[in-house]
Design a protein around this motif. Structure first.
Motif, PDB file in Angstrom:
ATOM      1  N   ALA A  10       0.847  -1.186   0.000  1.00 24.79           N
ATOM      2  CA  ALA A  10       0.000   0.000   0.000  1.00 24.79           C
ATOM      3  C   ALA A  10       0.883   1.236   0.000  1.00 24.79           C
ATOM      4  O   ALA A  10       1.805   1.353   0.824  1.00 24.79           O
ATOM      5  N   GLN A  26      -1.776  -0.848  11.369  1.00 22.05           N
ATOM      6  CA  GLN A  26      -2.829  -1.813  11.045  1.00 22.05           C
ATOM      7  C   GLN A  26      -2.538  -2.535   9.737  1.00 22.05           C
ATOM      8  O   GLN A  26      -2.749  -3.752   9.624  1.00 22.05           O
ATOM      9  N   LEU A  27      -2.071  -1.795   8.742  1.00 21.62           N
ATOM     10  CA  LEU A  27      -1.716  -2.432   7.480  1.00 21.62           C
ATOM     11  C   LEU A  27      -0.664  -3.520   7.702  1.00 21.62           C
ATOM     12  O   LEU A  27      -0.795  -4.645   7.197  1.00 21.62           O
ATOM     13  N   GLU A  30      -1.875  -6.651   9.256  1.00 19.98           N
ATOM     14  CA  GLU A  30      -2.661  -7.494   8.354  1.00 19.98           C
ATOM     15  C   GLU A  30      -1.845  -8.014   7.173  1.00 19.98           C
ATOM     16  O   GLU A  30      -2.399  -8.536   6.201  1.00 19.98           O
ATOM     17  N   TRP A  32       0.303  -6.302   5.109  1.00 20.29           N
ATOM     18  CA  TRP A  32       0.652  -5.398   4.022  1.00 20.29           C
ATOM     19  C   TRP A  32       2.076  -4.875   4.183  1.00 20.29           C
ATOM     20  O   TRP A  32       2.590  -4.725   5.298  1.00 20.29           O
ATOM     21  N   ARG A 204      -8.677   0.255  11.178  1.00 19.98           N
ATOM     22  CA  ARG A 204      -9.337  -0.981  10.755  1.00 19.98           C
ATOM     23  C   ARG A 204     -10.346  -0.701   9.643  1.00 19.98           C
ATOM     24  O   ARG A 204     -10.510  -1.510   8.724  1.00 19.98           O
ATOM     25  N   THR A 207      -8.458  -0.560   6.249  1.00 16.95           N
ATOM     26  CA  THR A 207      -8.122  -1.847   5.638  1.00 16.95           C
ATOM     27  C   THR A 207      -9.393  -2.600   5.221  1.00 16.95           C
ATOM     28  O   THR A 207      -9.400  -3.294   4.200  1.00 16.95           O
ATOM     29  N   HIS A 208     -10.452  -2.445   5.987  1.00 18.62           N
ATOM     30  CA  HIS A 208     -11.733  -3.044   5.595  1.00 18.62           C
ATOM     31  C   HIS A 208     -12.199  -2.468   4.263  1.00 18.62           C
ATOM     32  O   HIS A 208     -12.661  -3.211   3.378  1.00 18.62           O
ATOM     33  N   LEU A 210     -10.401  -1.124   1.897  1.00 17.42           N
ATOM     34  CA  LEU A 210      -9.546  -1.591   0.808  1.00 17.42           C
ATOM     35  C   LEU A 210     -10.019  -2.940   0.286  1.00 17.42           C
ATOM     36  O   LEU A 210      -9.931  -3.229  -0.916  1.00 17.42           O
ATOM     37  N   THR A 211     -10.535  -3.771   1.181  1.00 20.02           N
ATOM     38  CA  THR A 211     -11.065  -5.070   0.770  1.00 20.02           C
ATOM     39  C   THR A 211     -12.447  -4.929   0.140  1.00 20.02           C
ATOM     40  O   THR A 211     -12.785  -5.614  -0.833  1.00 20.02           O
TER      41      THR A 211
END
Length: 296
Positions: A10, A26-27, A30, A32, A204, A207-208, A210-211
């Motif tokens: 990212a 956070q990235l 998870e 990233w 969070r 990242t949510h 991004l999905t």
């Protein structure tokens, strides 16, 4: 033997800021890889610079922005940078998540939870500049040029929040008063209502989103907050409790003009919840984090 998935990368603009540090943590938590960049350096950057930064990346997150300054400065940071990031995302075919602000709504009725389709009437140059950036993103999404979301944040709380904010200033003031044995502290009126959200939940939500973007679950303006309005006084009394400060809290100092202009703030989280996102951190969690280091 099953191979581990290749790490996603990212491009994180504003990675060194208050929210940028939480998003970066956070990235990485998870899986990233974070490619950090400065917003100030990219506002006037040529396409070649953006091409180099986005090569091999899987997403762009813009956590950069300016909360105060001249109108030209606010426009550069909150509008022109967004336009640059949108152009880069469109050329590279990458999803873009931009951190915007609930200041775009302006004054709202008492006990009203603002929805993304409510009229936006900002009351400050800051709010107007953030709204202009969101408008660019919404137009790009409608036209199909890019998958993007502007997360309209309420009032994030967490580690690293500066003393230029009421929560950051309150934490510093109460710490100093306790250390000095001071029996009272003074603030302005603390009766305005705000929607406070944990910075870790903001990260969070990034990242949510991004999905969710490639799945079509989210896009355009999306509120991110706690969905609850509470008096600003709760910040000061909550921090006093956590710091074991039992002195008197006075509200007789000059107040913030914005508190009078916007006495109520609350976000409707219907869109965010409908996409499958739920908050994880409470108001008390956020206050404890405000007094500690940045963690994922």
């Amino acid at each position: 033997m099953t191979e581990s998935p290749a790490p996603r990368t990212a491009l994180l603009i504003g990675a060194s800021g208050f929210l940028g540090r939480h998003v970066a943590a956070q990235l990485r938590a998870e899986g990233w890889t974070v490619r950090a960049a400065s917003g100030a350096a990219l506002t006037d950057a040529p396409e070649s610079t953006w091409h180099d930064l986005t090569r091999g990346a899987h997403a762009i997150v813009n956590a950069a922005g300016l909360t105060a300054g001249t109108l030209p400065d606010l426009t550069r940071a909150n509008v022109l940078l967004v336009a640059q990031a949108l152009g880069a995302a469109a050329r590279a075919g990458l999803p873009l998540v931009h951190l915007s602000s609930a200041a775009e709504y302006g004054r709202t009725p008492h006990e009203h939870a603002s929805r993304e389709d409510d009229p936006a009437r900002p009351l400050s140059p800051y709010g107007a500049s953030k709204l202009a950036g969101t408008a660019l993103i919404e137009e790009a999404v409608r036209s199909g040029r890019v998958q993007a979301a502007a997360l309209r944040l309420t009032n994030p709380l967490g580690a690293g929040l500066g003393e230029g904010t009421l929560p950051g200033r309150a934490a510093a003031t109460l710490r100093a008063a306790r250390a000095a044995g001071q029996r009272s502290v003074r603030f302005g009126p603390l009766g305005a209502y705000r929607d406070f959200v944990a910075a870790r939940d903001v990260a969070r939500a990034v990242t949510h989103t991004l999905t969710a973007l490639p799945q079509g679950a989210l896009g355009g303006a999306v509120n991110v907050g706690s969905g609850e309005a509470r008096p600003v006084r709760d910040i000061v009394t909550g921090l006093a409790t956590q710091l074991d400060y039992d002195g008197e809290i006075l509200e007789d100092a000059p107040g913030s003009p914005r508190s009078g202009d916007v006495p109520w703030q609350q976000a409707s989280l219907e869109r965010l919840h409908a996409s499958g996102f739920q908050l994880r951190h409470t108001f008390a969690d956020a206050l404890r984090a405000l007094l500690g280091p940045v963690t994922a």
